[in-house]
Design an enzyme around this catalytic site. Structure first.
Site, PDB file in Angstrom:
ATOM      1  N   SER A 125       0.649  -1.258   0.215  1.00  0.00           N
ATOM      2  CA  SER A 125      -0.222  -0.323   0.104  1.00  0.00           C
ATOM      3  C   SER A 125       0.521   1.707   0.103  1.00  0.00           C
ATOM      4  CB  SER A 125      -1.253   0.043   1.101  1.00  0.00           C
ATOM      5  OG  SER A 125      -1.656   1.006   1.168  1.00  0.00           O
ATOM      6  N   TYR A 138      -2.910  -0.898   9.611  1.00  0.00           N
ATOM      7  CA  TYR A 138      -2.979  -1.753   8.317  1.00  0.00           C
ATOM      8  C   TYR A 138      -1.991  -0.995   8.019  1.00  0.00           C
ATOM      9  CZ  TYR A 138      -4.353  -0.610   3.265  1.00  0.00           C
ATOM     10  OH  TYR A 138      -5.017  -0.951   2.123  1.00  0.00           O
TER      11      TYR A 138
HETATM   12  P1  NAP Z   1     -11.081  -4.913  -2.708  1.00  0.00           P
HETATM   13  O1  NAP Z   1     -11.759  -4.774  -3.718  1.00  0.00           O
HETATM   14  O2  NAP Z   1     -11.843  -5.058  -1.418  1.00  0.00           O
HETATM   15  O3  NAP Z   1     -10.696  -6.616  -3.216  1.00  0.00           O
HETATM   16  C1  NAP Z   1      -9.885  -6.907  -1.777  1.00  0.00           C
HETATM   17  C2  NAP Z   1     -10.103  -8.715  -1.385  1.00  0.00           C
HETATM   18  O4  NAP Z   1      -9.908  -9.211  -1.031  1.00  0.00           O
HETATM   19  C3  NAP Z   1     -11.919  -9.263  -2.246  1.00  0.00           C
HETATM   20  O5  NAP Z   1     -12.528  -9.563  -3.177  1.00  0.00           O
HETATM   21  C4  NAP Z   1     -12.025 -10.097  -0.839  1.00  0.00           C
HETATM   22  O6  NAP Z   1     -12.571 -11.061   0.008  1.00  0.00           O
HETATM   23  C5  NAP Z   1     -10.704 -10.512  -0.190  1.00  0.00           C
HETATM   24  N1  NAP Z   1      -9.554 -10.674   0.758  1.00  0.00           N
HETATM   25  C6  NAP Z   1      -9.948 -10.333   2.216  1.00  0.00           C
HETATM   26  N2  NAP Z   1      -9.830 -10.821   3.306  1.00  0.00           N
HETATM   27  C7  NAP Z   1      -9.488 -12.241   2.945  1.00  0.00           C
HETATM   28  C8  NAP Z   1      -9.026 -13.354   2.854  1.00  0.00           C
HETATM   29  N3  NAP Z   1      -9.143 -13.186   4.614  1.00  0.00           N
HETATM   30  N4  NAP Z   1      -8.907 -13.955   2.120  1.00  0.00           N
HETATM   31  C9  NAP Z   1      -9.243 -14.565   1.193  1.00  0.00           C
HETATM   32  N5  NAP Z   1      -9.248 -12.907   0.940  1.00  0.00           N
HETATM   33  C10 NAP Z   1      -9.313 -12.258   1.177  1.00  0.00           C
HETATM   34  O7  NAP Z   1      -9.725  -4.440  -2.615  1.00  0.00           O
HETATM   35  P2  NAP Z   1      -8.904  -3.774  -3.393  1.00  0.00           P
HETATM   36  O8  NAP Z   1      -9.041  -2.334  -2.804  1.00  0.00           O
HETATM   37  O9  NAP Z   1      -8.941  -4.430  -4.518  1.00  0.00           O
HETATM   38  O10 NAP Z   1      -7.440  -3.891  -2.743  1.00  0.00           O
HETATM   39  C11 NAP Z   1      -6.410  -5.358  -3.186  1.00  0.00           C
HETATM   40  C12 NAP Z   1      -5.629  -5.349  -2.389  1.00  0.00           C
HETATM   41  O11 NAP Z   1      -4.811  -4.114  -2.443  1.00  0.00           O
HETATM   42  C13 NAP Z   1      -5.324  -5.191  -0.659  1.00  0.00           C
HETATM   43  O12 NAP Z   1      -4.071  -6.046  -0.507  1.00  0.00           O
HETATM   44  C14 NAP Z   1      -5.592  -3.709  -0.573  1.00  0.00           C
HETATM   45  O13 NAP Z   1      -5.244  -3.353   1.084  1.00  0.00           O
HETATM   46  C15 NAP Z   1      -4.512  -3.010  -1.147  1.00  0.00           C
HETATM   47  N6  NAP Z   1      -4.546  -1.793  -2.014  1.00  0.00           N
HETATM   48  C16 NAP Z   1      -5.879  -1.000  -2.467  1.00  0.00           C
HETATM   49  C17 NAP Z   1      -6.026   0.653  -2.337  1.00  0.00           C
HETATM   50  C18 NAP Z   1      -6.954   1.120  -3.143  1.00  0.00           C
HETATM   51  O14 NAP Z   1      -6.846   2.341  -3.690  1.00  0.00           O
HETATM   52  N7  NAP Z   1      -8.095   0.227  -3.675  1.00  0.00           N
HETATM   53  C19 NAP Z   1      -4.979   1.145  -2.419  1.00  0.00           C
HETATM   54  C20 NAP Z   1      -3.554   0.802  -1.285  1.00  0.00           C
HETATM   55  C21 NAP Z   1      -3.657  -1.102  -1.326  1.00  0.00           C
HETATM   56  P3  NAP Z   1     -14.302 -10.546  -0.090  1.00  0.00           P
HETATM   57  O15 NAP Z   1     -14.988  -8.963  -1.038  1.00  0.00           O
HETATM   58  O16 NAP Z   1     -15.241 -11.720  -0.176  1.00  0.00           O
HETATM   59  O17 NAP Z   1     -14.221 -10.024   2.014  1.00  0.00           O
END
Ligand code: NAP
Length: 235
Positions: A125, A138
């Site tokens: 992140s 986090y």
């Molecule tokens: P997202 O749309 O919420 O996707 C996260 C995915 O991870 C969801 O499919 C979720 O499943 C799955 N997940 C959560 N807990 C889990 C577990 N214990 N076991 C297996 N799967 C699990 O979020 P995103 O924004 O795409 O984020 C993806 C990654 O990028 C994350 O690591 C996040 O911290 C990182 N990130 C995102 C941003 C941003 O701006 N979006 C910025 C910095 C970092 P469910 O939906 O079923 O819970």
């Protein structure tokens, strides 16, 4: 054809990465808490549960062969003042974001070592560059993922395996929109766009492009690196 596993591949960034790798010719399986029922390559596993990961990997290997690419994109965030975070909440955020990476790497490493080739990309992140109030659990977990990336790269380099991290910043996913709705962003997504040097929100495809490059054959000399993809918000 190489086989890739993308954790969190059912949503947002993970979904973008899974689609991109598929279009680049990889077999791609995803691991998620709630995999879509109509996707034959989506497996249910909580990344904090090694037995569930092992079970899913047995099925994936049976169908697609050994796994030599792993992208750890599953993650959960959390927003709370530090003194109000319970130890259980702290542990869950560390468990999914950091220990999940540990378990998934452990599960696929034998395939990579046997192949003498592998690619691991960890999605951390941009908050690890800047810090972020109300997200101490986090930011701690994601910072540790960057550390794990650097240390593991040194260990696995001689085995033909690269390990890199991509810390995304401000990517348009369900996680970002949920936080906008809950007024946790300190403004709307549109407000943030005006403060972003490239004047747009990032997309899962932006992160997928960086991952696809790091996974490619031509990125074999790149390991232990933290490649920020954030529109210039963090330099
Ligand atoms: P997202 O749309 O919420 O996707 C996260 C995915 O991870 C969801 O499919 C979720 O499943 C799955 N997940 C959560 N807990 C889990 C577990 N214990 N076991 C297996 N799967 C699990 O979020 P995103 O924004 O795409 O984020 C993806 C990654 O990028 C994350 O690591 C996040 O911290 C990182 N990130 C995102 C941003 C941003 O701006 N979006 C910025 C910095 C970092 P469910 O939906 O079923 O819970």
């Amino acid at each position: 054809m190489k086989t890739a596993v993308v954790t969190g591949g059912a949503s947002g960034i993970g979904l973008g990465i899974a689609r991109r790798l598929r279009s680049n010719g990889f077999h791609v399986a995803s691991l998620d808490l709630n995999p879509p029922a109509d996707d034959d390559f989506a497996y249910r596993a909580d990344v904090t549960e090694p037995e569930q990961i092992a079970e899913a990997l047995t099925a994936i290997r049976g169908k697609l062969g050994p796994v030599t690419v792993l992208v750890n994109a599953a993650g959960v965030d959390g927003f709370k003042r530090f003194q109000n975070i319970s130890f259980e909440e702290w542990q869950r955020v560390i468990d999914v974001n950091l220990n999940g990476v540990f378990h998934c790497v452990h599960a696929v490493l034998p395939d990579m070592l046997a192949a003498g080739w592998g690619r691991i990309v960890n999605i951390s992140s941009s908050s690890t560059h800047s810090g972020q109030p109300f997200m101490t659990h986090y930011v701690s977990a994601k910072s540790a993922v960057n550390g794990l990336t650097k240390a593991l790269a040194l260990e696995l380099g001689p085995s033909g395996i690269t390990v890199n991290a991509v810390p995304p910043g401000f990517i348009d996913t369900p996680m970002l929109r949920k936080n906008e709705e809950a007024r946790r962003l300190g403004g709307t997504v549109e407000d943030h766009i005006q403060r972003t040097p490239v004047r747009r929100v990032g997309t899962p495809e932006d992160i997928a492009a960086a991952c696809a490059f790091l996974i490619s054959e031509e990125a074999g000399y790149i390991t232990g690196q933290i490649l920020g993809v954030n529109g210039g918000r963090n330099t």
